[in-house]
Design an enzyme around this catalytic site. Structure first.
Site, PDB file in Angstrom:
ATOM      1  N   SER A   7      38.908  38.120  32.225  1.00  0.00           N
ATOM      2  CA  SER A   7      38.160  38.055  33.485  1.00  0.00           C
ATOM      3  C   SER A   7      37.760  39.463  33.891  1.00  0.00           C
ATOM      4  O   SER A   7      38.624  40.311  34.161  1.00  0.00           O
ATOM      5  CB  SER A   7      39.017  37.437  34.578  1.00  0.00           C
ATOM      6  N   HIS A  32      34.910  35.843  30.996  1.00  0.00           N
ATOM      7  CA  HIS A  32      35.031  35.026  32.209  1.00  0.00           C
ATOM      8  C   HIS A  32      34.497  35.816  33.411  1.00  0.00           C
ATOM      9  O   HIS A  32      34.903  36.956  33.659  1.00  0.00           O
ATOM     10  CB  HIS A  32      36.504  34.678  32.413  1.00  0.00           C
ATOM     11  N   ASP A  34      33.874  35.730  37.489  1.00  0.00           N
ATOM     12  CA  ASP A  34      34.311  35.071  38.719  1.00  0.00           C
ATOM     13  C   ASP A  34      33.317  35.319  39.844  1.00  0.00           C
ATOM     14  O   ASP A  34      33.212  36.434  40.354  1.00  0.00           O
ATOM     15  CB  ASP A  34      35.689  35.608  39.113  1.00  0.00           C
ATOM     16  N   MET A  36      32.297  34.613  43.595  1.00  0.00           N
ATOM     17  CA  MET A  36      32.905  34.191  44.874  1.00  0.00           C
ATOM     18  C   MET A  36      31.938  34.487  46.015  1.00  0.00           C
ATOM     19  O   MET A  36      31.291  35.541  46.021  1.00  0.00           O
ATOM     20  CB  MET A  36      34.205  34.951  45.122  1.00  0.00           C
ATOM     21  N   HIS A  65      32.429  31.123  36.344  1.00  0.00           N
ATOM     22  CA  HIS A  65      33.301  30.304  37.211  1.00  0.00           C
ATOM     23  C   HIS A  65      32.776  30.429  38.644  1.00  0.00           C
ATOM     24  O   HIS A  65      32.936  31.473  39.278  1.00  0.00           O
ATOM     25  CB  HIS A  65      34.738  30.841  37.066  1.00  0.00           C
ATOM     26  N   MET A  67      32.954  29.921  42.314  1.00  0.00           N
ATOM     27  CA  MET A  67      33.810  29.605  43.469  1.00  0.00           C
ATOM     28  C   MET A  67      32.933  29.739  44.710  1.00  0.00           C
ATOM     29  O   MET A  67      33.108  30.648  45.528  1.00  0.00           O
ATOM     30  CB  MET A  67      35.005  30.573  43.509  1.00  0.00           C
ATOM     31  N   MET A 136      43.150  25.785  37.921  1.00  0.00           N
ATOM     32  CA  MET A 136      43.567  27.003  38.621  1.00  0.00           C
ATOM     33  C   MET A 136      45.096  27.008  38.712  1.00  0.00           C
ATOM     34  O   MET A 136      45.697  26.045  39.213  1.00  0.00           O
ATOM     35  CB  MET A 136      42.995  27.043  40.037  1.00  0.00           C
ATOM     36  N   GLY A 141      40.383  33.160  44.615  1.00  0.00           N
ATOM     37  CA  GLY A 141      39.950  34.162  45.584  1.00  0.00           C
ATOM     38  C   GLY A 141      40.275  35.588  45.157  1.00  0.00           C
ATOM     39  O   GLY A 141      39.534  36.505  45.471  1.00  0.00           O
ATOM     40  N   GLY A 144      45.330  38.975  40.117  1.00  0.00           N
ATOM     41  CA  GLY A 144      46.645  39.590  40.285  1.00  0.00           C
ATOM     42  C   GLY A 144      47.678  38.770  41.040  1.00  0.00           C
ATOM     43  O   GLY A 144      48.687  39.307  41.486  1.00  0.00           O
ATOM     44  N   ASP A 174      43.489  29.327  34.429  1.00  0.00           N
ATOM     45  CA  ASP A 174      43.016  30.552  35.094  1.00  0.00           C
ATOM     46  C   ASP A 174      43.933  30.926  36.254  1.00  0.00           C
ATOM     47  O   ASP A 174      44.087  30.150  37.207  1.00  0.00           O
ATOM     48  CB  ASP A 174      41.586  30.286  35.605  1.00  0.00           C
ATOM     49  N   GLY A 176      47.084  34.253  36.871  1.00  0.00           N
ATOM     50  CA  GLY A 176      48.460  34.659  36.570  1.00  0.00           C
ATOM     51  C   GLY A 176      48.861  34.506  35.116  1.00  0.00           C
ATOM     52  O   GLY A 176      50.055  34.460  34.802  1.00  0.00           O
TER      53      GLY A 176
HETATM   54  C1  DX5 Z   1      40.890  33.865  40.695  1.00  0.00           C
HETATM   55  C2  DX5 Z   1      39.937  33.979  39.510  1.00  0.00           C
HETATM   56  C3  DX5 Z   1      40.596  34.411  38.253  1.00  0.00           C
HETATM   57  C4  DX5 Z   1      41.182  35.803  38.290  1.00  0.00           C
HETATM   58  C5  DX5 Z   1      42.330  35.838  37.337  1.00  0.00           C
HETATM   59  O1  DX5 Z   1      40.234  33.284  41.764  1.00  0.00           O
HETATM   60  O2  DX5 Z   1      39.308  32.742  39.267  1.00  0.00           O
HETATM   61  O3  DX5 Z   1      39.724  34.277  37.148  1.00  0.00           O
HETATM   62  O4  DX5 Z   1      40.269  36.793  37.936  1.00  0.00           O
HETATM   63  O5  DX5 Z   1      42.980  37.044  37.510  1.00  0.00           O
HETATM   64  P1  DX5 Z   1      44.485  37.261  37.006  1.00  0.00           P
HETATM   65  O6  DX5 Z   1      44.484  37.027  35.524  1.00  0.00           O
HETATM   66  O7  DX5 Z   1      44.743  38.667  37.386  1.00  0.00           O
HETATM   67  O8  DX5 Z   1      45.337  36.262  37.733  1.00  0.00           O
HETATM   68 ZN    ZN Z   2      38.182  32.493  37.315  1.00  0.00          ZN
END
Ligand code: DX5
Ligand code: ZN
Length: 216
Positions: A7, A32, A34, A36, A65, A67, A136, A141, A144, A174, A176
């Site tokens: 990501s 990937h 993200d 938002m 992705h 969101m 998820m 959002g 980390g 996706d 953690g």
């Molecule tokens: C969270 C995102 C993830 C995020 C994952 O809303 O959709 O794709 O970037 O980040 P890590 O791998 O750090 O949890």
């Molecule tokens: Zn994502």
């Protein structure tokens, strides 16, 4: 072997080209992205302009992705920018089947995303229409955050349905994911894992990716 989708949310935005080249060389399978909107999730990140800027610099599939609220309003611009896969949250779609068909009609691979609390029953009637189901394992959002292990029960239940029906969609996880949590993801039936901070937050990004993929 599990596919790994780094990501870029956790990458250095001032050096996206080299950040993508590093993971591509290390064996990444998808990139990937993200997106938002500050409405569906409490954060604002990037839009189709960034997808367009990245596109010439990698041959890997771009896994976008969304969101965002009203995803239908934006899918075409992401396809034009070079998205290969677009995933939409079931929580944002009033007409999920229509949205998935629309993405496919644009020549893109559609997928659906479930928040940690959303049951798999919400997608049982679109399983033949998706290229990927994304689970998820954090509340969307932010990168980390800590992995929510209870989601794996849903992953395993869907993997069973997928096998019983003889379907081919990818099961993506996706949030953690790191070299430890990836093991449980794969055991539950994941075929793709997203990893942001575990790769881009590491001193040796190539080694971190290979450890997650199991190619170290
Ligand atoms: C969270 C995102 C993830 C995020 C994952 O809303 O959709 O794709 O970037 O980040 P890590 O791998 O750090 O949890
Ligand atoms: Zn994502």
């Amino acid at each position: 072997m599990v596919k790994v989708a780094p990501s870029i949310l956790a990458a250095d935005f001032a050096n996206l080209q080299s950040e993508i080249e590093i993971v591509e060389r290390a064996g990444a399978d998808w990139i990937h992205i993200d997106v938002m909107d500050g409405h569906f999730v409490p954060n604002i990140t990037m839009g189709a302009l960034v997808v367009d800027a990245i596109r010439p610099h990698t041959k890997l599939p771009l896994d976008v992705h969304l969101m965002i609220e009203n995803p239908d309003q934006y899918t075409e611009s992401f396809v034009k920018a070079g998205a290969d896969i677009i995933t939409v949250h079931v929580e944002t779609c009033k007409h999920l089947h229509r949205t998935l068909q629309h993405i496919r009609s644009l020549g893109c691979k559609p997928g659906v995303v479930l928040n940690p609390h959303t049951p798999i029953e919400t997608i049982q009637h679109v399983l033949e229409d998706v290229h990927v189901v994304l689970f998820m394992t954090v509340n969307p959002g932010f990168g980390g955050q800590a992995f929510i292990p209870s989601v794996l029960q849903k992953v395993a239940a869907l993997a069973k349905i997928k096998e019983e029906k003889g379907l081919q969609f990818d099961i993506e996880i996706d949030g953690g994911v790191n070299s430890e949590t990836v093991k449980d993801c794969v055991a539950a039936g994941a075929t793709v894992v997203v990893a942001g901070s575990a790769i881009y937050g590491a001193t040796d990004k190539e080694a971190a990716l290979k450890k997650i993929k199991g190619t170290n």
